[in-house]
Design a protein around this motif. Structure first.
Motif, PDB file in Angstrom:
ATOM      1  N   ALA A   1       0.473  -1.223  -0.197  1.00  0.00           N
ATOM      2  CA  ALA A   1      -0.456   0.112   0.288  1.00  0.00           C
ATOM      3  C   ALA A   1       1.110   0.995   0.205  1.00  0.00           C
ATOM      4  N   ASP A   2       2.336   0.983   1.045  1.00  0.00           N
ATOM      5  CA  ASP A   2       2.617   2.584   0.717  1.00  0.00           C
ATOM      6  C   ASP A   2       3.556   2.414  -0.098  1.00  0.00           C
ATOM      7  N   ALA A   3       3.456   1.575  -1.058  1.00  0.00           N
ATOM      8  CA  ALA A   3       4.866   1.185  -2.577  1.00  0.00           C
ATOM      9  C   ALA A   3       3.810   2.568  -3.669  1.00  0.00           C
ATOM     10  N   LYS A   4       2.830   1.787  -3.344  1.00  0.00           N
ATOM     11  CA  LYS A   4       1.507   2.103  -4.603  1.00  0.00           C
ATOM     12  C   LYS A   4       1.271   3.759  -4.005  1.00  0.00           C
ATOM     13  N   ARG A   5       1.384   4.376  -2.783  1.00  0.00           N
ATOM     14  CA  ARG A   5       1.543   5.913  -2.565  1.00  0.00           C
ATOM     15  C   ARG A   5       2.455   6.489  -2.803  1.00  0.00           C
ATOM     16  N   VAL A   6       3.736   5.690  -2.946  1.00  0.00           N
ATOM     17  CA  VAL A   6       5.202   6.312  -3.268  1.00  0.00           C
ATOM     18  C   VAL A   6       5.529   6.440  -5.299  1.00  0.00           C
ATOM     19  N   VAL A   7       5.054   5.457  -5.369  1.00  0.00           N
ATOM     20  CA  VAL A   7       4.983   4.989  -7.388  1.00  0.00           C
ATOM     21  C   VAL A   7       3.782   6.615  -7.781  1.00  0.00           C
ATOM     22  N   ASP A   8       2.611   6.324  -7.185  1.00  0.00           N
ATOM     23  CA  ASP A   8       1.865   7.888  -7.208  1.00  0.00           C
ATOM     24  C   ASP A   8       2.446   9.480  -7.201  1.00  0.00           C
TER      25      ASP A   8
END
Length: 146
Positions: free
Chosen positions: A92-99
């Motif tokens: 979930a945090d990795a997706k936020r960083v990619v966004d």
């Protein structure tokens, strides 16, 4: 120092003055500056200083949480290509960083490219990415006989 000499020195049969061969008389103690902890010779330029002068720096960031996204943004804003390794993060945090990285690259007219699973390369607008694909696959390759 040979192994026989080392054994003799260890047993105390000969003097162990091996250190005297490597002693540098030009060395003076106490001349280091507080910021020069890792600089061994003042004539040697630290690689990061030379790279920064010539604009040849690449940042690598391995964030643990979304709070570390700021480091990515600061490097990218300075015009430094950034490799972001998200393998240590929760999905979930990795997706936020990619966004965040996608928005950052869009806003500053850069590009984002997936290098490997959960590893991304962010490049500023003035950076060219050179593909490393084998010559056999290229149209104008060295061995292309057509």
């Amino acid at each position: 120092m040979g192994s026989v000499r080392k054994a003799s020195a260890w047993l105390g049969l000969v003097d162990d003055n091996d250190d005297e061969r490597y002693y540098d008389d030009d060395y003076s103690e106490g001349t280091e500056q507080p910021g020069d902890a890792w600089v061994t010779d003042p004539r040697v330029k630290v690689a990061s200083d030379v790279a920064e002068e010539k604009g040849r720096r690449i940042g690598t960031v391995t964030p643990d949480s979304f709070r570390d996204a700021r480091a990515i943004g600061e490097l990218f804003r300075e015009g430094v290509p950034v490799i972001v390794n998200l393998t240590a993060m929760e999905a979930a945090d990795a997706k936020r960083v990619v966004d965040f990285a996608a928005g950052l690259t869009f806003g500053l007219r850069g590009t984002i490219e997936r290098v490997a699973t959960r590893v991304f390369l962010l490049t500023p607008a003035n950076t060219e990415i050179v593909s490393g694909e084998p010559a056999a696959r290229r149209e104008d390759g060295f061995f292309n006989q057509s």
